[in-house]
Write a protein that holds these residues in place. Structure first.
Motif, PDB file in Angstrom:
ATOM      1  N   PRO B 301       1.862   1.775   9.873  1.00  0.00           N
ATOM      2  CA  PRO B 301       3.273   2.133  10.039  1.00  0.00           C
ATOM      3  C   PRO B 301       4.206   1.206   9.271  1.00  0.00           C
ATOM      4  CG  PRO B 301       2.141   2.085  12.157  1.00  0.00           C
ATOM      5  CD  PRO B 301       1.177   1.582  11.151  1.00  0.00           C
ATOM      6  N   LEU B 302       3.839  -0.091   9.222  1.00  0.00           N
ATOM      7  CA  LEU B 302       4.647  -1.076   8.495  1.00  0.00           C
ATOM      8  C   LEU B 302       4.709  -0.703   7.007  1.00  0.00           C
ATOM      9  CD1 LEU B 302       6.032  -3.771   9.408  1.00  0.00           C
ATOM     10  CD2 LEU B 302       4.045  -4.962   8.480  1.00  0.00           C
ATOM     11  N   ALA B 303       3.532  -0.370   6.468  1.00  0.00           N
ATOM     12  CA  ALA B 303       3.444  -0.008   5.044  1.00  0.00           C
ATOM     13  C   ALA B 303       4.222   1.274   4.751  1.00  0.00           C
ATOM     14  CB  ALA B 303       1.986   0.168   4.641  1.00  0.00           C
ATOM     15  N   GLY B 306       7.720   0.679   3.944  1.00  0.00           N
ATOM     16  CA  GLY B 306       8.019  -0.153   2.774  1.00  0.00           C
ATOM     17  C   GLY B 306       7.826   0.581   1.464  1.00  0.00           C
ATOM     18  N   MET B 307       8.226  -0.080   0.394  1.00  0.00           N
ATOM     19  CA  MET B 307       8.079   0.461  -0.958  1.00  0.00           C
ATOM     20  C   MET B 307       7.098  -0.444  -1.702  1.00  0.00           C
ATOM     21  SD  MET B 307      10.174   3.067  -1.220  1.00  0.00           S
ATOM     22  CE  MET B 307      10.610   3.272  -2.933  1.00  0.00           C
ATOM     23  N   GLY B 308       5.884   0.042  -1.921  1.00  0.00           N
ATOM     24  CA  GLY B 308       4.852  -0.785  -2.546  1.00  0.00           C
ATOM     25  C   GLY B 308       5.167  -1.185  -3.970  1.00  0.00           C
ATOM     26  N   GLY B 309       5.874  -0.310  -4.678  1.00  0.00           N
ATOM     27  CA  GLY B 309       6.125  -0.554  -6.098  1.00  0.00           C
ATOM     28  C   GLY B 309       7.017  -1.746  -6.374  1.00  0.00           C
ATOM     29  N   ASP B 310       7.739  -2.213  -5.339  1.00  0.00           N
ATOM     30  CA  ASP B 310       8.659  -3.325  -5.549  1.00  0.00           C
ATOM     31  C   ASP B 310       7.975  -4.683  -5.592  1.00  0.00           C
ATOM     32  OD1 ASP B 310      10.556  -1.442  -5.507  1.00  0.00           O
ATOM     33  OD2 ASP B 310      11.383  -1.923  -3.528  1.00  0.00           O
ATOM     34  N   VAL B 311       6.730  -4.713  -5.119  1.00  0.00           N
ATOM     35  CA  VAL B 311       6.030  -6.003  -5.045  1.00  0.00           C
ATOM     36  C   VAL B 311       4.802  -5.972  -5.963  1.00  0.00           C
ATOM     37  CG1 VAL B 311       4.868  -7.635  -3.498  1.00  0.00           C
ATOM     38  CG2 VAL B 311       6.725  -6.196  -2.631  1.00  0.00           C
ATOM     39  N   PRO B 312       4.734  -6.921  -6.920  1.00  0.00           N
ATOM     40  CA  PRO B 312       3.531  -6.935  -7.764  1.00  0.00           C
ATOM     41  C   PRO B 312       2.338  -7.483  -6.979  1.00  0.00           C
ATOM     42  CG  PRO B 312       4.989  -8.760  -8.337  1.00  0.00           C
ATOM     43  CD  PRO B 312       5.668  -8.002  -7.245  1.00  0.00           C
ATOM     44  N   HIS B 333      10.174 -11.118  -0.284  1.00  0.00           N
ATOM     45  CA  HIS B 333       9.960  -9.684  -0.070  1.00  0.00           C
ATOM     46  C   HIS B 333       9.737  -9.397   1.416  1.00  0.00           C
ATOM     47  CE1 HIS B 333       9.842  -8.373  -4.216  1.00  0.00           C
ATOM     48  NE2 HIS B 333       9.120  -9.439  -4.511  1.00  0.00           N
ATOM     49  N   SER B 334      10.148  -8.216   1.842  1.00  0.00           N
ATOM     50  CA  SER B 334      10.015  -7.878   3.257  1.00  0.00           C
ATOM     51  C   SER B 334       8.554  -7.615   3.611  1.00  0.00           C
ATOM     52  CB  SER B 334      10.840  -6.635   3.569  1.00  0.00           C
ATOM     53  OG  SER B 334      10.248  -5.514   2.946  1.00  0.00           O
ATOM     54  N   LYS B 335       8.276  -7.754   4.908  1.00  0.00           N
ATOM     55  CA  LYS B 335       6.916  -7.493   5.402  1.00  0.00           C
ATOM     56  C   LYS B 335       6.502  -6.058   5.078  1.00  0.00           C
ATOM     57  CE  LYS B 335       6.263 -10.393   9.498  1.00  0.00           C
ATOM     58  NZ  LYS B 335       6.022 -10.348  10.937  1.00  0.00           N
ATOM     59  N   GLU B 336       7.442  -5.144   5.216  1.00  0.00           N
ATOM     60  CA  GLU B 336       7.158  -3.728   4.975  1.00  0.00           C
ATOM     61  C   GLU B 336       6.718  -3.503   3.532  1.00  0.00           C
ATOM     62  OE1 GLU B 336       9.822  -4.866   6.453  1.00  0.00           O
ATOM     63  OE2 GLU B 336       9.848  -3.964   8.448  1.00  0.00           O
ATOM     64  N   ASN B 337       7.479  -4.113   2.608  1.00  0.00           N
ATOM     65  CA  ASN B 337       7.147  -3.928   1.190  1.00  0.00           C
ATOM     66  C   ASN B 337       5.808  -4.583   0.831  1.00  0.00           C
ATOM     67  OD1 ASN B 337       9.468  -2.531   0.867  1.00  0.00           O
ATOM     68  ND2 ASN B 337      10.514  -4.030  -0.416  1.00  0.00           N
ATOM     69  N   VAL B 338       5.558  -5.741   1.426  1.00  0.00           N
ATOM     70  CA  VAL B 338       4.294  -6.438   1.148  1.00  0.00           C
ATOM     71  C   VAL B 338       3.124  -5.611   1.710  1.00  0.00           C
ATOM     72  CG1 VAL B 338       2.922  -8.501   1.691  1.00  0.00           C
ATOM     73  CG2 VAL B 338       5.308  -8.739   0.996  1.00  0.00           C
ATOM     74  N   ALA B 339       3.296  -5.067   2.909  1.00  0.00           N
ATOM     75  CA  ALA B 339       2.237  -4.236   3.510  1.00  0.00           C
ATOM     76  C   ALA B 339       1.978  -3.009   2.631  1.00  0.00           C
ATOM     77  CB  ALA B 339       2.648  -3.799   4.910  1.00  0.00           C
ATOM     78  N   ALA B 340       3.043  -2.396   2.146  1.00  0.00           N
ATOM     79  CA  ALA B 340       2.889  -1.211   1.288  1.00  0.00           C
ATOM     80  C   ALA B 340       2.190  -1.591  -0.017  1.00  0.00           C
ATOM     81  CB  ALA B 340       4.252  -0.597   1.005  1.00  0.00           C
ATOM     82  N   GLN B 374      -2.025   4.484   7.690  1.00  0.00           N
ATOM     83  CA  GLN B 374      -1.316   5.568   6.985  1.00  0.00           C
ATOM     84  C   GLN B 374      -0.864   5.148   5.584  1.00  0.00           C
ATOM     85  OE1 GLN B 374      -0.504   4.316  10.076  1.00  0.00           O
ATOM     86  NE2 GLN B 374       0.741   5.827  11.188  1.00  0.00           N
ATOM     87  N   GLY B 375      -0.464   3.883   5.460  1.00  0.00           N
ATOM     88  CA  GLY B 375       0.029   3.404   4.163  1.00  0.00           C
ATOM     89  C   GLY B 375      -1.050   3.519   3.095  1.00  0.00           C
ATOM     90  N   LEU B 376      -2.284   3.260   3.479  1.00  0.00           N
ATOM     91  CA  LEU B 376      -3.405   3.338   2.535  1.00  0.00           C
ATOM     92  C   LEU B 376      -3.682   4.800   2.156  1.00  0.00           C
ATOM     93  CD1 LEU B 376      -5.717   1.799   1.082  1.00  0.00           C
ATOM     94  CD2 LEU B 376      -7.107   2.181   3.108  1.00  0.00           C
ATOM     95  N   VAL B 377      -3.621   5.664   3.149  1.00  0.00           N
ATOM     96  CA  VAL B 377      -3.859   7.101   2.902  1.00  0.00           C
ATOM     97  C   VAL B 377      -2.765   7.645   1.986  1.00  0.00           C
ATOM     98  CG1 VAL B 377      -4.047   9.374   3.991  1.00  0.00           C
ATOM     99  CG2 VAL B 377      -5.040   7.366   5.116  1.00  0.00           C
ATOM    100  N   ARG B 378      -1.508   7.225   2.252  1.00  0.00           N
ATOM    101  CA  ARG B 378      -0.408   7.692   1.401  1.00  0.00           C
ATOM    102  C   ARG B 378      -0.616   7.211  -0.044  1.00  0.00           C
ATOM    103  NH1 ARG B 378       5.679   5.532   2.183  1.00  0.00           N
ATOM    104  NH2 ARG B 378       4.653   3.617   1.516  1.00  0.00           N
TER     105      ARG B 378
END
Lengths: 149, 413
Positions: B301-303, B306-312, B333-340, B374-378
């Motif tokens: 849910p955290l991921a 978040g927006m994964g593309g913002d964090v290398p 970077h936020s936890k959400e973005n890092v998780a994503a 879910q973040g991984l599946v997405r």
């Protein structure tokens, strides 16, 4: 008599030609026979072990595929020993197969880098070029007479 | 097919010179299979190689191509195919991939490809060889579409142990625990499943085990079926996703290694197993959750928030992945973005390193514990440009497959 490295190193025809003209052919027949007959090693069919790939590091870096390094542990000592070489370019599969193209490139480079006399000859496509092929190998091998004891 | 010797044709370049040929023989022998090199005449080698059309320079690769054509044409008979070449060889990688695809498309032979180093051991090859022989031997069992009787499946994975009890095609009991001591964890999950199902050990008609601890557990509890996770998981996946007919692709990102299996009518055709590093596995996500201070169940849910593309982030290696993770957090970077980003990184590694080795055919089914993130599946869905199917009980996939397949032994018992 000179020690002549042959390429493809599995070619019996080249091996025979070199021997007929009084030199010693450096091919893989003997080194492979040694692998098969050495007691105590048990990795068929060649009884090569991962140790051979490690020994091959002397000729090829660790980034190089293990199969190349393993092959180099067979070919490397022959190249080190070579006083001359006959290289047949674009040989037919039946003439002698070298297996790995990357190993072949390295072998050709190493033998040329050694600075020994090298004959490069195209694999013949018909009878006439076949005769010329044998003639050029004969002439090369004759030219080695007297240069090596 | 009976428990006869399974004949596996080897198409390869380099294993005998890398010193690993003996390991291949040992792995095959351990699963009652025999590895052989298809014998061809020189004229056939020339013709087959020319007809195939891939103009490689290496002699051994030419031979491998010619042998593959002979297998497809049926002039050489085999039950399965093992394609192997040196890791790091570009020419061999091209041949390996094209031969795998060619055999898969033109024959019903199960095929697995593998790139070895001089350190490859028979243990590494065992599950792959076992899957090849299972597919060859147990086609009838793998074709089983319904679970019958009262059966239990136990899946002893590297991270978690799961048990499922099924009755008349329904799941009636489940158990899940982190794997610690293999047998102890199995006892715990079995007790949980028995309790939920309201049945006893002696009520069971048959038992199946799978996963890393399958032999130990299977022998101790007297399982009827002890089978590797590649075939069991793919069966469980298509059963739960209701995709037993036609093609499908099963992706299982595990705690230690990943499996990608191309399935047709419930029977695996080609598969790949492994992963370059733990950075491309569930282990990296577990570590990410720990570093973010959240439970692994909260990472998904955290991921999603978040927006994964913002964090290398590049988890090609778990050490570099951890470095990226720490740097990203230090940069604010936020936890959400890092998780994503962590989810995207794992999905990307699996996509780049493994999914290229099989033919992706829809539907794509994700299974295993990581399919609940879910973040991984997405992230995987975005990379594959498809809607990923995550069936119910997806984390119990191995146990469900084992319970389903072991029901083939119900009548016998």
């Amino acid at each position: 008599m000179a020690k002549v490295f042959i390429y493809p190193a599995t070619s019996l025809i080249l091996s025979d030609l070199v021997a007929r003209f009084g030199h010693k052919a450096l091919g893989t027949a003997l080194s492979i026979r040694e692998r098969i007959q050495t007691a105590g090693l048990d990795s068929p069919p060649l009884q090569m072990t991962p140790e051979d790939a490690k020994r091959g590091l002397r000729w090829a870096a660790v980034e190089v595929p293990s199969g190349v390094r393993g092959r180099m542990s067979l070919f490397g000592p022959l190249i080190d020993e070579a006083e001359a070489a006959v290289i047949v370019k674009h040989a037919d599969y039946a003439f002698g197969c070298m297996g790995c193209a990357r190993t072949d490139e390295l072998i050709e480079f190493l033998i040329k880098q050694k600075g020994v006399p090298v004959l490069e000859v195209e694999y013949p496509s018909d009878e006439d070029t076949g005769i010329a092929f044998v003639r050029s190998i004969k002439a090369f091998l004759k030219s080695l007479e007297g240069t090596h004891e | 097919m009976s428990e006869d010797l399974v004949r596996i044709a080897q198409l390869s370049c380099g294993p005998e010179y890398s010193g690993v040929q003996k390991e291949i023989y040992t792995a095959a022998e351990a699963v009652g299979a025999e590895v052989f090199f298809p014998d061809l005449s020189l004229a056939d080698i020339r013709r087959n190689f020319r007809d195939f059309g891939l103009d490689v320079r290496s002699g051994d690769l030419k031979l491998a191509i010619a042998r593959a054509v002979a297998l497809v044409e049926g002039s050489v008979e085999a039950d399965a195919v093992f394609i192997a070449s040196c890791f790091r060889c570009a020419e061999a990688a091209i041949v390996r991939n094209e031969l795998r695809r060619y055999i898969h498309e033109h024959s019903s032979l199960p095929v697995v490809s593998y790139s070895f180093t001089e350190r490859t051991t028979s243990g590494t090859l065992l599950t792959r060889m076992e899957a090849l022989t299972t597919i060859a031997r147990r086609r009838a069992l793998l074709a089983r579409e319904r679970q019958v009787g009262l059966t239990m499946g136990v899946d002893s994975g590297s991270s978690t142990t799961k048990a499922v009890i099924m009755q008349d095609n329904e799941i009636i009991g489940t158990g899940w625990r982190p794997t610690t001591e293999v047998m102890g964890s199995a006892d715990e999950v079995m007790a949980l499943a028995f309790e939920e199902a309201g049945v006893k050990r002696e009520d069971l008609d048959a038992i199946g085990t799978t996963g890393y601890g399958r032999f130990l557990i299977g022998e101790r509890i007297g399982a009827d079926l002890i089978q590797e996770e590649l075939t069991v998981n793919s069966k469980g996946a298509v059963f739960l996703a209701d995709c037993q007919h036609g093609p499908s692709t099963v992706i299982d990102i595990g705690g230690m290694d990943n499996k990608a299996i191309s399935v047709n009518n419930g029977i695996p055709g080609t598969f790949t197993m492994g992963g370059i590093c733990a950075g491309a596995s569930g282990r990296f996500l577990e570590m990410t959750a720990k570093r973010l201070g959240v439970d692994i169940t909260e990472l998904g849910p955290l991921a999603m928030a978040g927006m994964g593309g913002d964090v290398p982030m590049n988890s090609y290696c778990i050490v570099f992945g951890t470095q990226s993770l720490v740097n990203a957090l230090a940069e604010g970077h936020s936890k959400e973005n890092v998780a994503a980003a962590a989810c995207h990184s794992v999905a990307e590694q699996v996509f780049e390193q493994q999914l290229q080795e099989i033919d992706i055919k829809e539907p794509v089914i994700m299974v295993g514990g990581t399919s609940l993130i879910q973040g991984l599946v997405r992230a995987m869905g975005e990379l594959l440009q498809t809607e990923i199917v995550v069936p119910h009980h997806s984390q119990y996939i191995g146990s469900v497959g084992a319970a389903l397949l072991s029901s083939g032994f119900v009548e016998k018992n």
